[in-house]
Design a protein around this motif. Structure first.
Motif, PDB file in Angstrom:
ATOM      1  N   ALA A 116       0.939  -1.158   0.051  1.00  0.00           N
ATOM      2  CA  ALA A 116      -0.045  -0.112  -0.058  1.00  0.00           C
ATOM      3  C   ALA A 116       1.341   1.491  -0.061  1.00  0.00           C
ATOM      4  N   ASP A 117       2.442   0.854   0.617  1.00  0.00           N
ATOM      5  CA  ASP A 117       2.891   2.522   0.733  1.00  0.00           C
ATOM      6  C   ASP A 117       3.667   2.775  -0.082  1.00  0.00           C
ATOM      7  N   THR A 129      -8.775  -6.358  -0.819  1.00  0.00           N
ATOM      8  CA  THR A 129      -8.902  -5.441  -0.277  1.00  0.00           C
ATOM      9  C   THR A 129      -8.414  -4.258   0.969  1.00  0.00           C
ATOM     10  N   ALA A 130      -7.139  -5.303   1.610  1.00  0.00           N
ATOM     11  CA  ALA A 130      -6.570  -4.369   3.019  1.00  0.00           C
ATOM     12  C   ALA A 130      -5.333  -3.470   2.142  1.00  0.00           C
ATOM     13  N   ALA A 131      -5.031  -3.643   1.415  1.00  0.00           N
ATOM     14  CA  ALA A 131      -3.932  -2.798   0.514  1.00  0.00           C
ATOM     15  C   ALA A 131      -4.798  -1.594  -0.519  1.00  0.00           C
ATOM     16  N   ALA A 132      -6.444  -2.114  -0.343  1.00  0.00           N
ATOM     17  CA  ALA A 132      -6.198  -0.678  -1.383  1.00  0.00           C
ATOM     18  C   ALA A 132      -7.542  -0.093  -0.164  1.00  0.00           C
ATOM     19  N   LEU A 133      -7.788   0.104   0.659  1.00  0.00           N
ATOM     20  CA  LEU A 133      -7.458   0.352   2.206  1.00  0.00           C
ATOM     21  C   LEU A 133      -7.006   1.060   2.508  1.00  0.00           C
ATOM     22  N   ALA A 134      -5.743   1.136   2.773  1.00  0.00           N
ATOM     23  CA  ALA A 134      -4.613   1.257   2.978  1.00  0.00           C
ATOM     24  C   ALA A 134      -3.523   2.503   2.433  1.00  0.00           C
ATOM     25  N   THR A 135      -3.993   2.193   0.547  1.00  0.00           N
ATOM     26  CA  THR A 135      -3.134   2.798  -0.295  1.00  0.00           C
ATOM     27  C   THR A 135      -3.381   4.479  -0.786  1.00  0.00           C
ATOM     28  N   SER A 136      -2.749   5.464  -0.449  1.00  0.00           N
ATOM     29  CA  SER A 136      -3.162   6.506  -0.995  1.00  0.00           C
ATOM     30  C   SER A 136      -2.830   6.274  -2.940  1.00  0.00           C
ATOM     31  N   ALA A 137      -2.591   5.174  -3.403  1.00  0.00           N
ATOM     32  CA  ALA A 137      -2.179   5.380  -4.729  1.00  0.00           C
ATOM     33  C   ALA A 137      -3.788   5.475  -5.962  1.00  0.00           C
ATOM     34  N   PRO A 138      -3.305   5.616  -6.915  1.00  0.00           N
ATOM     35  CA  PRO A 138      -3.947   5.794  -7.743  1.00  0.00           C
ATOM     36  C   PRO A 138      -5.318   3.634  -7.896  1.00  0.00           C
ATOM     37  N   VAL A 139      -6.372   3.894  -7.707  1.00  0.00           N
ATOM     38  CA  VAL A 139      -7.086   1.947  -8.153  1.00  0.00           C
ATOM     39  C   VAL A 139      -7.367   1.560  -9.240  1.00  0.00           C
ATOM     40  N   VAL A 140      -7.424   0.878  -9.527  1.00  0.00           N
ATOM     41  CA  VAL A 140      -7.660   0.010 -11.172  1.00  0.00           C
ATOM     42  C   VAL A 140      -8.619  -1.050 -10.417  1.00  0.00           C
TER      43      VAL A 140
END
Ligand code: CTP
Length: 451
Positions: free
Chosen positions: A82-83, A111-122
């Motif tokens: 995520a970071d 889901t955990a990584a997507a919740l924790a990230t500030s990166a764009p998600v596709v």
């Protein structure tokens, strides 16, 4: 690192449990071809469709599949991802995953990584048509897109795993890659330092260069019946073909071994189809080839078969016996003639075809055989030479290719010969994919494959 639209980027590929999860292996290859460093996360149900080994070998990173697992150095895997990831792409995304994500339920690594990230998600959903149009899915997708700002690469219309036709097939892979490229846009690279990224696992290229490739291999000698007791056979033991199958499995390929009469143990992994005659081999090839990336035709196929095999044992009381033989079709030439059409739909890339030529007294005829059969590689050997040919553990072969290159190899074990052949097959497949990409048609963009 390869130059491409994602050079220097870390892309996290999240795979969830859809029938189209196998396509994620190809998506990984495409992202890598764009220069990305890719790390893979699997939901628990995804691991039932595709094994982590293929992804680990191709991505050179450990695969994250358990939200509670720590990295060997004690860091929390999905948080490191995520970071450090420049984007997270979830493909395929199931209806269940969309629902979990829309509600912030972080029960799996994706889901955990997507919740924790500030990166764009596709997100590239894939599911049954009715699931896609259900109001629950529609509102979950809207929440992801409108509230979370995720890019949704909508599924396409086509044949679905259920047998029905509808909207739900995973979008074409190059479209997903384009969406990832657009999502990272002009943003700076988040973590260029390898130390801040997920750890790297070392894999020798040969250990993994056929991961995701479907290879059909034929081995052994066919037997053409004269009557229920007798047959016309040949001296092939199947050693060379089985060595190719063993080597291909070790390099990660999905192998279908079509075995005629063989005198060696068959590989426990891989799918084995037993055949007896040239006609049986022809049928097995017809079934196996539509999805194949390559064919290694090591079987010694009878060139002639009795025209009218007797259904009762022919008695010696009749005195002499004259058999009338008819030629069998050249199976390799038949498949080569199908070319790109041998796949399962229009636009399918042609499989790489490898033939063998067992000669006696020199290899002069080999270049003409390669040309006449219309194949990519011909492995020729002089079976009358010591240490080469039937039943030996060694072979001295010359590999000829379409481009006119002639590679005369020294005497080596059949396993080493097998690896040398597969080196050429792996290179040819990579070149085929690269050419298809340049032409804007990826081999995976085939109609008729399940979503
Ligand atoms: N082969 C085939 N179908 C046949 C005979 C052979 O597909 N009916 C394949 C073999 O599996 C091998 C290659 O063709 O990969 C070469 O076989 P070989 O016997 O050396 O060549 P032929 O085409 O039979 O030519 P010739 O009889 O003139 O040697």
């Amino acid at each position: 690192m390869r130059e491409g639209r994602l050079s220097g980027r870390l892309i996290a590929l999240g795979v969830t449990g859809s029938i189209s999860a196998y396509k994620a292996v190809e998506l990984l290859r495409l992202l890598t071809a764009e220069g990305a460093d890719v790390v893979v996360m699997l939901s628990p149900s995804a691991t039932r469709f595709v094994g982590p080994l293929s992804f680990a070998a191709l991505s050179r990173h450990p695969v994250e599949s358990d939200v509670l697992d720590l990295l060997p150095d004690g860091r929390i895997g999905h948080i490191v991802i995520a970071d450090s990831a420049d984007a997270i792409v979830v493909a395929p995304a199931t209806a269940h995953w969309l629902a979990a994500m829309a509600n912030g339920l972080s029960g799996d690594v994706v889901t955990a990584a997507a919740l924790a990230t500030s990166a764009p998600v596709v997100v590239a959903p894939a599911m049954d048509g009715d699931m896609w149009t259900h109001p629950a899915t529609v509102s979950n997708v809207a929440r992801l897109r409108d509230d979370f700002g995720y890019t949704v690469v909508a599924p396409e219309s086509g044949p679905l795993a259920s047998g029905q036709t509808g909207v739900g097939r995973l979008a074409e892979l190059p479209a997903i890659v384009d969406a990832v490229v657009a999502a990272v846009g002009g943003r700076p690279i988040r973590q260029a330092s390898a130390a801040a990224r997920p750890p790297v696992v070392d894999a020798a290229p040969r250990d993994a260069d056929l991961v995701g490739r479907r290879i059909v291999i034929t081995a052994g000698g066919t037997r053409e019946p004269i009557d229920p007791v007798r047959y016309i056979g040949n001296r092939s033991t199947g050693k060379m073909g089985v060595a190719v199958a063993d080597a291909a499995i070790a390099r990660g390929a999905a192998v279908t071994l079509i075995a005629a009469a063989v005198e060696v143990a068959l590989p426990p992994e891989g799918h084995v189809v037993r055949v007896e005659t040239a006609a049986g081999l022809r049928e097995a090839l017809r079934d196996a080839m539509p999805l194949a990336d390559a064919l290694v035709m090591a079987a010694a196929v009878a060139d002639f078969t009795p025209m009218a095999p007797s259904d009762r044992k022919i008695s010696r009381a009749g005195g002499g016996l004259t058999l009338e033989l008819s030629p069998t079709p050249d199976l390799l030439a038949e498949i080569a003639a199908l070319g790109a059409g041998s796949g399962d739909g229009p636009g399918t890339a042609a499989p790489i075809l490898v033939g063998f030529a067992a000669e006696t007294g020199g290899l002069e005829r080999a270049p003409e055989k390669l040309r006449a059969k219309g194949i990519d590689l011909l492995v020729a050997n002089d079976v009358s030479e010591a240490g080469s040919g039937f039943g030996t553990d060694t072979n001295r072969v010359t590999i000829l290719d379409r481009g006119g290159t002639v590679d005369a190899l020294p005497l080596m074990t059949k396993r080493e010969v097998a690896d040398r052949i597969l080196d050429r097959v792996a290179r040819a497949l990579d070149a085929r994919d690269a050419a298809a990409q340049t032409a804007g048609m990826h081999p995976d963009m085939q109609e008729g494959r399940p979503a």
